[in-house]
Design an enzyme around this catalytic site. Structure first.
Site, short mmCIF file in Angstrom:
data_model
loop_
_atom_site.label_atom_id
_atom_site.label_comp_id
_atom_site.label_asym_id
_atom_site.label_seq_id
_atom_site.Cartn_x
_atom_site.Cartn_y
_atom_site.Cartn_z
N CYS A 55 0.82 -1.22 0.00
CA CYS A 55 0.00 0.00 0.00
C CYS A 55 0.85 1.28 0.00
CB CYS A 55 -0.94 -0.02 1.20
SG CYS A 55 -0.14 -0.48 2.73
N HIS A 97 -3.20 6.27 4.46
CA HIS A 97 -1.80 6.58 4.80
C HIS A 97 -1.40 7.93 4.20
CE1 HIS A 97 -1.56 2.47 5.96
NE2 HIS A 97 -0.81 1.97 5.01
#
Ligand code: A2P
Length: 339
Positions: free
Chosen positions: A130, A244
């Site tokens: 990710c 994130h």
């Protein structure tokens, strides 16, 4: 492959699994049947897809008969064991774990970057890490016009990357802290409420880098097909539920201006500029959550590099969507379009 395909989700009850279901539904993915698998603990549960209740079944070696596309997100060890079984049974595996990402011959795909790799799979396709995806979607269109020679990244990673149990731990630990109660962590290695700690991946005792950081190094090189890019990352968990953020410092071959970067990224696929200096409004995990773009802002020439070859920027992306489920479903869309 049947048209439309039979799709299976492995790890359907997990944080990414739930988003697989949502992405397939929201993107009107053409499928004949959706089959859901998880551990024995979840067998008998039902989940809803397109208004229909679908039973969750226990994953076994016999689960893949007739399956055309198997979306895996149940952890690396499950992928290592069941991925080859699924591929042997005739499914194309799109694997969200790290199990096969660096295996030679296994395509590692970000559809905005290297969609042509879809033609080279032998039954297993890997979905990148990710943090890697979130960094490189906006870097690719820049790299194409002015090669990136060096990237220094610092991540601010959400609980979602460690799964549904870590998200629950963040909520429970925060409630406990506000109530003045102790909360010994059970999922992550350190107290999560009102805290920041180095990523929970294991640390190489010699180099000092953790596995998450080395995924960013090695996967970026593979996806860009550029083994010489110099990369250093510092990966950190912050008490955010999902999405994130990353501070990126990028060095290019030739001088480049922040305005040029902004222009290129204003029409780059999968990217949304959030760069309002006058309002001090830049990418935030709250804005990144629940949507598929990588938000990019704080774009500026790096003051410390008088050659003007370096750009600093700040990005945010939904770890569960573009960092995982959405990217995998986009790969599955490439598979369907190819057949
Ligand atoms: P279960 O909910 O039955 O434990 P997360 O990343 O959010 O932690 O989710 C992990 C996913 O992987 C869940 O769907 C979980 O199912 C699934 N899973 C864990 N262990 C196994 C297993 N042995 N076989 C199949 N699925 C598993």
């Amino acid at each position: 492959m049947n048209h439309p395909p039979i799709v299976a989700i492995i790890g359907a009850t997990g944080a990414v699994g739930v988003e697989f279901i949502r992405c397939l539904e929201e993107r009107n993915f053409p499928l004949a049947e959706l089959r859901l698998f998880a551990s024995a603990r979840s067998a008998g549960k039902n989940m809803t897809f397109r208004g229909q209740s679908i039973p969750v079944r226990e994953l076994t070696e016999q689960s893949f008969g007739g399956v055309d596309i198997a979306l895996f997100s149940a952890g690396s060890s499950i992928s290592k064991k069941f991925g080859p079984i699924a591929a042997k049974a005739g499914a194309v595996v799109v694997d969200n774990s790290s199990a096969f990402r660096m295996t030679p011959g296994v395509p590692l795909i970000v559809p905005e970057i290297n969609p042509e790799q879809i033609n080279h799979h032998k039954g297993i396709i890997a979905n990148p890490n990710c943090s890697t995806i979130i960094a490189i979607v906006p870097l690719w269109p820049l790299h194409k016009i002015n090669r990136i020679t060096r990237l220094v990244a610092a991540t601010y990673q959400a609980a979602s990357g460690a799964g549904a149990a870590a998200m629950q731990e963040l909520m429970d630990a925060t409630k406990a802290a506000l109530d003045g109660r102790d909360y010994p962590p059970t999922v992550l290695p350190h107290p999560y409420a009102f805290n920041v700690f180095s990523h929970n991946a294991s640390v190489d005792p010699v180099s000092g880098y953790n596995e998450e950081e080395m995924k960013m190094v090695n996967e970026t090189r593979k996806i860009f097909a550029d083994p010489d890019i110099r990369i250093s990352a510092t990966c950190v968990r912050v008490p955010v539920l999902r999405a994130h953020c990353e501070a990126l410092n990028v060095e290019f071959t030739s001088p480049i201006e922040a305005g040029t970067v902004r222009d290129i990224l204003s029409h780059a696929p999968g990217v949304k500029l959030v760069d309002q200096r006058e309002k001090n409004y830049f990418p935030m995990p709250r804005d990144a959550s629940g949507q598929g773009d990588i938000l990019v802002g704080r774009i500026r020439n790096d003051l410390s590099d008088p050659s003007r070859c370096s750009i600093a920027m700040f990005v945010a992306g939904d770890q569960l969507l573009k960092g995982a489920a959405l990217n995998a479903v986009q790969i599955a869309e490439l598979l369907v379009a190819k057949n």
